[in-house]
Every structure is written in structure tokens, then in C-alpha cells.
Design a protein around this motif. Structure first.
Motif, PDB file in Angstrom:
ATOM      1  N   VAL A  10      11.133  -9.028  14.845  1.00  0.00           N
ATOM      2  CA  VAL A  10      10.221 -10.179  14.680  1.00  0.00           C
ATOM      3  C   VAL A  10       8.891  -9.768  15.291  1.00  0.00           C
ATOM      4  CG1 VAL A  10       9.864 -12.617  15.165  1.00  0.00           C
ATOM      5  CG2 VAL A  10      12.188 -11.732  14.848  1.00  0.00           C
ATOM      6  N   ILE A  11       8.069  -9.077  14.501  1.00  0.00           N
ATOM      7  CA  ILE A  11       6.777  -8.555  14.991  1.00  0.00           C
ATOM      8  C   ILE A  11       5.705  -8.796  13.926  1.00  0.00           C
ATOM      9  CG2 ILE A  11       7.750  -6.770  16.494  1.00  0.00           C
ATOM     10  CD1 ILE A  11       7.341  -4.774  14.208  1.00  0.00           C
ATOM     11  N   GLU A  12       4.439  -8.701  14.348  1.00  0.00           N
ATOM     12  CA  GLU A  12       3.348  -9.023  13.424  1.00  0.00           C
ATOM     13  C   GLU A  12       3.291  -8.093  12.223  1.00  0.00           C
ATOM     14  OE1 GLU A  12       0.221 -11.259  16.365  1.00  0.00           O
ATOM     15  OE2 GLU A  12      -0.478  -9.666  15.046  1.00  0.00           O
ATOM     16  N   ASP A  13       3.584  -6.802  12.431  1.00  0.00           N
ATOM     17  CA  ASP A  13       3.504  -5.885  11.273  1.00  0.00           C
ATOM     18  C   ASP A  13       4.466  -6.307  10.160  1.00  0.00           C
ATOM     19  OD1 ASP A  13       1.506  -4.445  12.355  1.00  0.00           O
ATOM     20  OD2 ASP A  13       2.545  -2.520  12.409  1.00  0.00           O
ATOM     21  N   VAL A  14       5.602  -6.887  10.541  1.00  0.00           N
ATOM     22  CA  VAL A  14       6.567  -7.341   9.522  1.00  0.00           C
ATOM     23  C   VAL A  14       6.028  -8.602   8.831  1.00  0.00           C
ATOM     24  CG1 VAL A  14       8.849  -8.390   9.210  1.00  0.00           C
ATOM     25  CG2 VAL A  14       8.626  -6.293  10.556  1.00  0.00           C
ATOM     26  N   THR A  15       5.593  -9.573   9.621  1.00  0.00           N
ATOM     27  CA  THR A  15       5.115 -10.822   8.985  1.00  0.00           C
ATOM     28  C   THR A  15       3.880 -10.550   8.125  1.00  0.00           C
ATOM     29  OG1 THR A  15       4.073 -11.262  11.127  1.00  0.00           O
ATOM     30  CG2 THR A  15       6.043 -12.511  10.630  1.00  0.00           C
ATOM     31  N   ASN A  16       3.020  -9.634   8.584  1.00  0.00           N
ATOM     32  CA  ASN A  16       1.835  -9.303   7.759  1.00  0.00           C
ATOM     33  C   ASN A  16       2.250  -8.681   6.427  1.00  0.00           C
ATOM     34  OD1 ASN A  16       0.069 -10.290   9.619  1.00  0.00           O
ATOM     35  ND2 ASN A  16      -0.447  -8.293  10.520  1.00  0.00           N
ATOM     36  N   PHE A  17       3.232  -7.761   6.483  1.00  0.00           N
ATOM     37  CA  PHE A  17       3.649  -7.100   5.231  1.00  0.00           C
ATOM     38  C   PHE A  17       4.275  -8.107   4.267  1.00  0.00           C
ATOM     39  CE2 PHE A  17       3.170  -3.206   3.379  1.00  0.00           C
ATOM     40  CZ  PHE A  17       3.252  -2.110   4.228  1.00  0.00           C
ATOM     41  N   VAL A  18       5.012  -9.074   4.824  1.00  0.00           N
ATOM     42  CA  VAL A  18       5.651 -10.088   3.959  1.00  0.00           C
ATOM     43  C   VAL A  18       4.572 -10.899   3.245  1.00  0.00           C
ATOM     44  CG1 VAL A  18       7.046 -12.201   3.975  1.00  0.00           C
ATOM     45  CG2 VAL A  18       7.792 -10.196   5.278  1.00  0.00           C
ATOM     46  N   GLN A  19       3.503 -11.230   3.976  1.00  0.00           N
ATOM     47  CA  GLN A  19       2.398 -11.983   3.331  1.00  0.00           C
ATOM     48  C   GLN A  19       1.775 -11.156   2.199  1.00  0.00           C
ATOM     49  OE1 GLN A  19      -0.607 -13.933   5.867  1.00  0.00           O
ATOM     50  NE2 GLN A  19       0.790 -13.627   7.604  1.00  0.00           N
ATOM     51  N   VAL A  20       1.641  -9.853   2.425  1.00  0.00           N
ATOM     52  CA  VAL A  20       1.046  -8.992   1.377  1.00  0.00           C
ATOM     53  C   VAL A  20       1.957  -8.952   0.159  1.00  0.00           C
ATOM     54  CG1 VAL A  20       0.436  -6.607   0.820  1.00  0.00           C
ATOM     55  CG2 VAL A  20      -0.263  -7.589   3.005  1.00  0.00           C
ATOM     56  N   LEU A  21       3.259  -8.785   0.373  1.00  0.00           N
ATOM     57  CA  LEU A  21       4.175  -8.712  -0.771  1.00  0.00           C
ATOM     58  C   LEU A  21       4.161 -10.030  -1.549  1.00  0.00           C
ATOM     59  CD1 LEU A  21       5.159  -5.997   0.392  1.00  0.00           C
ATOM     60  CD2 LEU A  21       7.480  -6.693  -0.143  1.00  0.00           C
ATOM     61  N   ARG A  22       4.049 -11.148  -0.822  1.00  0.00           N
ATOM     62  CA  ARG A  22       3.975 -12.458  -1.512  1.00  0.00           C
ATOM     63  C   ARG A  22       2.721 -12.499  -2.377  1.00  0.00           C
ATOM     64  NH1 ARG A  22       6.130 -15.692   3.700  1.00  0.00           N
ATOM     65  NH2 ARG A  22       8.322 -15.955   3.049  1.00  0.00           N
ATOM     66  N   LYS A  23       1.606 -11.983  -1.856  1.00  0.00           N
ATOM     67  CA  LYS A  23       0.352 -11.982  -2.639  1.00  0.00           C
ATOM     68  C   LYS A  23       0.500 -11.135  -3.907  1.00  0.00           C
ATOM     69  CE  LYS A  23      -3.364 -12.785   0.647  1.00  0.00           C
ATOM     70  NZ  LYS A  23      -4.580 -12.253   1.265  1.00  0.00           N
ATOM     71  N   MET A  24       1.434 -10.160  -3.840  1.00  0.00           N
ATOM     72  CA  MET A  24       1.628  -9.272  -5.002  1.00  0.00           C
ATOM     73  C   MET A  24       2.623  -9.857  -5.990  1.00  0.00           C
ATOM     74  SD  MET A  24       1.868  -5.718  -2.887  1.00  0.00           S
ATOM     75  CE  MET A  24       2.166  -4.704  -4.318  1.00  0.00           C
ATOM     76  N   GLY A  25       3.195 -11.021  -5.638  1.00  0.00           N
ATOM     77  CA  GLY A  25       4.104 -11.677  -6.575  1.00  0.00           C
ATOM     78  C   GLY A  25       5.562 -11.546  -6.210  1.00  0.00           C
ATOM     79  N   ALA A  26       5.858 -10.814  -5.119  1.00  0.00           N
ATOM     80  CA  ALA A  26       7.266 -10.707  -4.694  1.00  0.00           C
ATOM     81  C   ALA A  26       7.688 -12.043  -4.090  1.00  0.00           C
ATOM     82  CB  ALA A  26       7.418  -9.598  -3.658  1.00  0.00           C
ATOM     83  N   LYS A  27       8.957 -12.414  -4.313  1.00  0.00           N
ATOM     84  CA  LYS A  27       9.469 -13.646  -3.709  1.00  0.00           C
ATOM     85  C   LYS A  27      10.182 -13.236  -2.402  1.00  0.00           C
ATOM     86  CE  LYS A  27      10.204 -16.483  -7.842  1.00  0.00           C
ATOM     87  NZ  LYS A  27      10.173 -15.338  -8.845  1.00  0.00           N
ATOM     88  N   CYS A  28       9.608 -13.662  -1.259  1.00  0.00           N
ATOM     89  CA  CYS A  28      10.173 -13.276   0.048  1.00  0.00           C
ATOM     90  C   CYS A  28      10.670 -14.513   0.765  1.00  0.00           C
ATOM     91  CB  CYS A  28       9.099 -12.605   0.901  1.00  0.00           C
ATOM     92  SG  CYS A  28       8.373 -11.150   0.114  1.00  0.00           S
ATOM     93  N   LYS A  29      11.911 -14.428   1.269  1.00  0.00           N
ATOM     94  CA  LYS A  29      12.464 -15.603   1.965  1.00  0.00           C
ATOM     95  C   LYS A  29      13.247 -15.122   3.188  1.00  0.00           C
ATOM     96  CE  LYS A  29      15.742 -19.330   0.925  1.00  0.00           C
ATOM     97  NZ  LYS A  29      17.014 -19.256   0.191  1.00  0.00           N
TER      98      LYS A  29
END
Ligand code: EPZ
Length: 427
Positions: free
Chosen positions: A46-65
């Protein structure tokens, strides 16, 4: 802005559970882009690099949950953008893994030039060499890396430097290259093996990860999978060093002891008592630490990411220690802040000469990158008096619940938040 306030000299005692490896997570999260399915990643830190990457993947259209705080479901079947200009990426070195992961599927990918820690030049020439060897065209314009390839064809690539990033990035691209790709002089870090194991679970055919020759046989589609990230060897090492510097007795749990061998050997050489089990290592501090020489190297050598923390420990050892940083050209910038706490360290190019033992005293200091911040925390835990560490967002990038885990071991540490003080305007 957040700061840590630490009152030093409490010996750390007890057990600490280590989280998933940051450098595995920031490779495997983008690696899911290479799969055309649904992946479930477990044991994510549970670190910022993970949450930041998840936001980027969502912007690319990936569904992250997030299924729970460290389990993430990623559906990458519908990726819309192959060019990402997100500011989130500018701070993250690992953003370049999106290139390797998407090149085979999309044929064209663009990402901002990588950010990351500021210790000297961090070129990407070996990544580019690998992509071009596979048949891609690479250009860097307006701070963006653009990679295009109609077709990727397997090649033999000999790395000039055993680069972790280049090894992973080329492996990611080679998964979709026709025929066999060989990466020679490959890096062997645990997170490279972890990424290869993830890709193989998705249906790739990668052999030799963890050795200096990796063979990838290309495929035309990867499915999703469920995968558990390995524990973080650098987080574990940070707590082991914290035990040694505070006269403590700490057991780090949920780790792979083999990954810690270079550090456990050095701590034993300095007089600490080391005990090991299947998934734990116990470090009981020496009454008086002995000086030692440390030379960082690619895995299985002493990790460069533990160099700042170890150099801090050596300041408390009896005698003169020599630390050679062989991986990065300029990774002693943190010493300037450490000197404010009383260390006696002379820098000569890639070598630091550490005189000890010195008495560390608390004061106000600034974290200048992730592991530099960790070295200041370690110094503060051993210092007399109070230390205030600012810029701890760097530390939050790579350490899950640092203050909670340290407090549970007996440290007197608090996180304080201050509003950004208005900058005085010249009259
Ligand atoms: C990864 O960085 C880690 N980052 C770093 O951890 C770690 O310090 C480093 O590997 C070494 O272990 C991530 O995994 C996100 P390299 P990376 O490519 O891939 C030169 C942390 O604190 N080089 O192995 O960037 C480079 O200049 C971070 O968690 C080239 O010359 O490291 C350096 O001198 C900090 N050309 C050396 O290789 C290239 O194309 C090692 O770099 C690439 C690298």
C-alpha cells in the motif's frame, strides 16, 4: 506537507511483517497491459507508486478494482490510449515499463521520459537498444519517448550494463516478438524473476530469469492470471538495519531469507547475531558494532537500495568503513543531510569513507529521495533528541505504514501534517 518527528534512542524490539516488493509491483502492474485478460495481483504494497500506477491504468481504459487493500483486479481487455501524458508518471521511473508492455499489443506507445530518484544520470539507452533490436523505431521528442513497431522479431541482445529496468522492459516487449529473443548480461534481481513468473502464468514462455541469460519465445496472446507479488527485500533490509543501529532485537517476517543474504552476512561481520527461518530473519544488535567495507553490486551483491541505510549504520561502528557505490554514479547526495546529525563521512567519487562511532544528534533534515529518506529515519531512531524529517512523500512512495510498523517495535515516531506555509513575497 507531511513530516516525521522522531525521538531517538528507543531500541526496536519485536516482529514486523514485510509488505510486497515495490520494484516488483511497479513492473507487474504495467505488465498486466501485455495480457488481454483479467489479472488479480495479491500482496501489493500500500504505497503511492502503486496507487499512482492504478490511476494511470484507469486513464488508459483498464478496469482496476481493489478487492482488499493489497489485492487488485485489473481488466486490460479494453485499453484505449497508448499515449499517456499523465503528470503522475513524471515522478515514477517505472513508467517506462508501459512501453515494453504495450508495444506488442498496440504497435505504437508514447510515455513521458521517466522521473524517479535524483542520484545522477539515469539513461535509458539500453532499453532503446533492446527495442530497436526487436525491430522498433524509437524517438524522443518534447520529453516523450515514442516507440513504434509494425512487427516485433526476436533478437539476441547483449546489455552493456546489467540494467534491471532494461532487462524487464525488453522481456516485456519480447513476449510478443516472433521467434526467440535472448537477453545476455541480464540483471538477476528478485523482481525480474517475479515479473517473468507473472508473464509465464499469463502464458508467456520465458526461461532463465534470475540468471544472466534470459530466453523468451514469442507468443501472440497472453491471458489473465492470479499472481502473488514477492516480499520487499529493501523494506526488510531497512528494518534489519534499524534493529542493528538501535541496539534492538527485531524479527522481520513474511520474507524470502535468501534475498537478504548479502545484508545478513554484512551485519554478522559487524557483530550482530543473525537467526533465520523459512520466512523470517532475526537481527539482534551487537553491543558495539565493528567497522566493515561495503561494495554495492547487482544482485546477489549488496543492493544499492540499501547503501544509504548501511552507510548510516556504519557511522555507529567502531573504526573506519569504506562504502563503494558501483551501480549509480552519484548516490551519496543524502550524506549532506546526514552530516547535520553528526556523521563523519568523506566522499571521494564513488567511495564514502565513514569514521565511527559518532554520536548522532537530532535536528531538522530533508529527505531528498526514497532511500535517502529511509537513511534519515534510521539515523533519527539512533540519535539523541528529536529529529524532524520533511519531504517524507518520497518515503511514502516505497514504505507501507512505516510509522505504524516502527511504533509497534517501540520507536517514538509521529507523522505531522503542516499546511504549506505561504511563501514570503518580497516586498
Ligand atoms: C531499478 O532502477 C530500481 N527501480 C532502483 O530502485 C534500483 O536502485 C536499481 O534498479 C538498481 O537495482 C525500480 O525498479 C523502479 P538500472 P533502474 O537500470 O532500473 C545504468 C528504489 O529506491 N543504466 O539497473 O533504473 C544506470 O545509469 C529505486 O527502489 C544505463 O546506463 O536501474 C545505473 O548506473 C532507486 N542505461 C545502472 O545502469 C540504461 O539504459 C543501473 O540502473 C539503464 C541503466
Amino acid at each position: 506537507m507531511d513530516h516525521f518527528v522522531i525521538v531517538g534512542q528507543n531500541p526496536l524490539v519485536g516482529k514486523v511483517s514485510i509488505s510486497g516488493a515495490k520494484n516488483a509491483a511497479v513492473a507487474i502492474i504495467p505488465a498486466t497491459l501485455a495480457s488481454n485478460g483479467i489479472c488479480i495481483l495479491e500482496n501489493l504494497p500500500v504505497i503511492e507508486d502503486v496507487t499512482n500506477f492504478v490511476q494511470v491504468l484507469r486513464k488508459m481504459g483498464a478496469k482496476c478494482k481493489f478487492l482488499d487493500k493489497s489485492t487488485l483486479q485489473i481488466d486490460t481487455r479494453k485499453i484505449s490510449a497508448a499515449s499517456i501524458s499523465s503528470d503522475l508518471l513524471k515522478d515514477m521511473r517505472a513508467s517506462y515499463y508501459i512501453l515494453g508492455a504495450l508495444l506488442g499489443r498496440m504497435g505504437h506507445v508514447e510515455v513521458p521520459l521517466p522521473g524517479g530518484c535524483n542520484f545522477g544520470l539515469r539513461p535509458i539507452d539500453q532499453h532503446i537498444k533492446g527495442f530497436e533490436a526487436l525491430g522498433a523505431k524509437v524517438s524522443i521528442e518534447h520529453g516523450t519517448i515514442k516507440v513504434c513497431a509494425e512487427k516485433l522479431v526476436g533478437a539476441n541482445i547483449y546489455l552493456d550494463v546489467a540494467s534491471v529496468g532494461a532487462t524487464i522492459n525488453i522481456m516485456l516487449a519480447a513476449v510478443y516478438a516472433e521467434g526467440v529473443t535472448t537477453i545476455e548480461n541480464a540483471a538477476k534481481e528478485p523482481h525480474i524473476v517475479d515479473c517473468a513468473n507473472f508473464l509465464n502464468m499469463c502464458g508467456a514462455s520465458i526461461k532463465g530469469a534470475g540468471t544472466d541469460i534470459i530466453r523468451i519465445t514469442g507468443t501472440n496472446a497472453l491471458k489473465g492470471c492470479t499472481y502473488t507479488i514477492i516480499p520487499d527485500q529493501i523494506e526488510a533490509g531497512t528494518y534489519m538495519i534499524a534493529s542493528a543501529i538501535t541496539g534492538g532485537d527485531v524479527t522481520v517476517c513474511n520474507i524470502i531469507p535468501k534475498h537478504m543474504d548479502s545484508l545478513t552476512a554484512k551485519l554478522a561481520e559487524m557483530g550482530c547475531q543473525i537467526q533465520e527461518g523459512g520466512d523470517w530473519v532475526r537481527v539482534t544488535a551487537a553491543k558495539q558494532l565493528a567497522a566493515a567495507n561495503v561494495k554495492t553490486h547487482y544482485y546477489p551483491g549488496f543492493p544499492t537500495d540499501l547503501q544509504p541505510q548501511m552507510t548510516t549504520l556504519l557511522a555507529r561502528a567502531e573504526g573506519t568503513s569504506y562504502v563503494t557505490e558501483s551501480v549509480f554514479p552519484n548516490r551519496f547526495q543524502y550524506v549532506e543531510q546526514l552530516s547535520r546529525m553528526g556523521v563523519k563521512i568523506k566522499i571521494d567519487g564513488r567511495m564514502a569513507v565513514v569514521e565511527g562511532p559518532v554520536r548522532l544528534t537530532g535536528t531538522e533534515v530533508l529527505a531528498t529521495d526514497l532511500r535517502a529518506g529511509a537513511s534519515l529515519v534510521i539515523a533519527a531512531l539512533a540519535a539523541t533528541g528529536i529529529t524532524k524529517i520533511s519531504n517524507i512523500h518520497y518515503i511514502d512512495r516505497g514504505y507501507e505504514n512505516l510509522e505504524q510498523k516502527l511504533a509497534a517495535l517501540g520507536a517514538n515516531i509521529k507523522r505531522i501534517t503542516t499546511e504549506d506555509l505561504p511563501v514570503a513575497v518580497e516586498a
